[in-house]
Design an enzyme around this catalytic site. Structure first.
Site, short mmCIF file in Angstrom:
data_model
loop_
_atom_site.label_atom_id
_atom_site.label_comp_id
_atom_site.label_asym_id
_atom_site.label_seq_id
_atom_site.Cartn_x
_atom_site.Cartn_y
_atom_site.Cartn_z
CG HIS A 180 7.60 6.64 13.74
ND1 HIS A 180 7.72 7.54 14.69
CD2 HIS A 180 8.11 6.90 12.46
CE1 HIS A 180 8.66 8.44 13.95
NE2 HIS A 180 8.80 8.26 12.55
CE LYS A 239 -2.26 -23.48 -5.37
NZ LYS A 239 -1.67 -23.42 -6.78
CD GLU A 274 4.82 -19.21 -3.90
OE1 GLU A 274 5.15 -18.71 -5.04
OE2 GLU A 274 3.89 -19.67 -3.66
O1 PA5 Z 1 4.93 -18.50 -8.00
C1 PA5 Z 1 4.25 -19.05 -8.26
O2 PA5 Z 1 4.39 -20.15 -9.09
C2 PA5 Z 1 2.75 -19.19 -7.63
O3 PA5 Z 1 2.85 -17.96 -6.67
C3 PA5 Z 1 1.61 -18.91 -8.50
O4 PA5 Z 1 1.94 -18.05 -9.23
C4 PA5 Z 1 0.52 -18.90 -7.77
O5 PA5 Z 1 0.22 -20.02 -7.04
C5 PA5 Z 1 -0.86 -18.74 -8.88
O6 PA5 Z 1 -0.71 -19.92 -9.73
P1 PA5 Z 1 -1.67 -19.84 -10.98
O7 PA5 Z 1 -0.88 -18.82 -11.88
O8 PA5 Z 1 -1.17 -21.50 -11.44
O9 PA5 Z 1 -2.89 -19.52 -10.59
#
Ligand code: PA5
Length: 410
Positions: free
Chosen positions: A293, A395, A272
């Protein structure tokens, strides 16, 4: 090398070809160092003091102790950075079987109706506490799970308000508003820390403390790794050189199954942070010796696009093997070493991280090293390490579709 004040080691011996630095890169790293030292945007995680205040730490310790006295099941509702860090630490440091009470269960990290239904059945007649974690307060998966559990708690406990703890942005969002309106206990997530960098905040620390792990030692480990900039930049630079040499996949290889979820957390952190603008390496979880394996074959003889980061542990609970005149853990590490040699010969080189033991301090150090490496790597690629525009894009599409559906049904 050894991180100051500890024994975790990171070794670059097998990746010498990639372990270089040009004058331009040196200059770039100096600038990055300045950005990090100045704690520019979204860098509060670099300093434990801005991750967690003394007051919140005290509240976490007290509340977690209280929860542990009467709770059978502790449900953490969250997705991505809101649950992967605590899951990684809890699994790394808890026994495989005969787990301590309370049982920690994660929910809201996918959209499986059967998971939710079965969990709601499983918790019947058990003493349950819910910790819903969402920084934005509006993420689809945890909000659906939370709605279901909120109804369940309301129907099953008179004192349900005491049994629901909300961890969310310190000021804004639907979840904060809901918590205030309903009078629920809350923990705040610092504004300048993103989800995947939030293990050492209330997000990770509260569930980890509830599981009985010493969070003070975890924080101590992270603090001890504070001077890891040199190692982290070396690791980040090597990853960049790997990518330039068409090594597009990094297998995060662990030889202790308890570290599998840790590899999952690393995967999310790197993917990410750096997978944007057509750049970045794809990190994959590689659980060995299990995968020797299966995908081990690919790493040995498949396309030449993979390198590994191998995490091993020197000292774990052990069994002496008369037949080989060594302990099982030693044997595991012999396998890791020989596999690395074989992979290196077939052009899948590895970076090695050796933990002295599986302890809160060592895991704290490892988390900090990985966060620093991910952020530096992002800056080296000239991308923002702290956003995730691709995730926002999907999203948006989902929300648009759901809105259409709502209108049709009116
Ligand atoms: O690292 C990040 O910012 C994302 O993976 C968020 O943690 C994830 O999308 C969850 O978001 P939120 O905490 O707003 O629900």
């Amino acid at each position: 090398m050894k991180t100051r004040g500890g024994t975790m080691q990171i070794k670059f011996d097998d990746v010498k070809k990639y372990d270089t630095i040009s004058e331009t890169e040196r200059e770039r790293l100096k600038k990055i160092y300045g950005i990090i030292k100045q704690k520019e945007s979204m860098l509060d995680w670099t300093d434990i003091k801005t991750c967690i205040s003394k007051e919140e730490l005290q509240k976490i310790v007290e509340l977690s102790n209280e929860v542990r006295t009467f709770c059978d099941i502790f449900i953490v509702i969250g997705i991505g950075g809101s649950y992967l860090g605590s899951k990684a630490v809890i699994e790394a440091l808890s026994p495989y079987f005969n787990k301590n009470k309370p049982e920690i269960i994660f929910a809201g990290h996918q959209l499986s109706a059967s998971y939710l239904k079965e969990l709601l059945t499983y918790i019947k007649d058990k003493s349950v506490i819910i910790n819903v974690i969402s920084k934005s307060g509006g993420t689809l998966e945890p909000s659906i799970a939370f709605d279901e559990f909120y109804t369940y708690m309301k129907e099953n406990y008179q004192d349900y308000k005491k049994r629901i703890i909300v961890t969310t942005d310190q000021e804004t969002g639907n979840l904060r508003n809901f918590a205030i309106q309903e009078g629920l206990s809350t923990f705040s997530i610092p504004r300048e820390i993103g989800g995947r960098y939030s293990v050492m905040t209330t997000v990770g620390l509260f569930p980890i403390a509830v599981s009985g792990i010493d969070i003070i030692k975890l924080l101590k480990g992270a603090k001890e790794a504070k001077d890891c900039f040199e190692d982290a930049s070396r690791y980040a630079l090597i990853r960049k050189h790997m990518e330039e040499d068409n090594k597009f996949i990094e297998a995060i290889t662990v030889y202790e199954e308890k570290l599998s979820s840790f590899a999952g957390w690393c995967q999310q952190l790197f993917a990410e942070t750096q997978g944007k603008e057509g750049k970045g390496i794809l990190p994959i979880i590689n659980q060995n010796t299990t995968n020797l394996h299966s995908i081990g074959q690919y790493l040995q003889e498949g396309k030449n696009i993979v390198f590994e980061t191998v995490i091993t542990v020197e000292d774990t609970e052990d069994i002496f093997l008369d037949k080989y005149n060594m302990t099982m853990n030693e044997l595991n590490n012999v396998v890791a070493e020989q596999v690395s040699i074989a992979h290196k010969l077939s052009n899948t080189p590895s970076i090695k991280i050796i933990l002295e033991e599986l302890s809160p301090t060592e895991i704290g150090k490892l988390i900090y090293l990985y966060e620093m490496t991910a952020a530096i790597g992002g800056y080296l690629l000239d991308i923002n390490p702290f956003d995730q525009p691709g995730v926002e894009e999907y999203k948006k599409l989902v929300i648009e579709e759901l809105e259409k559906n709502k209108k049709c049904n009116k």
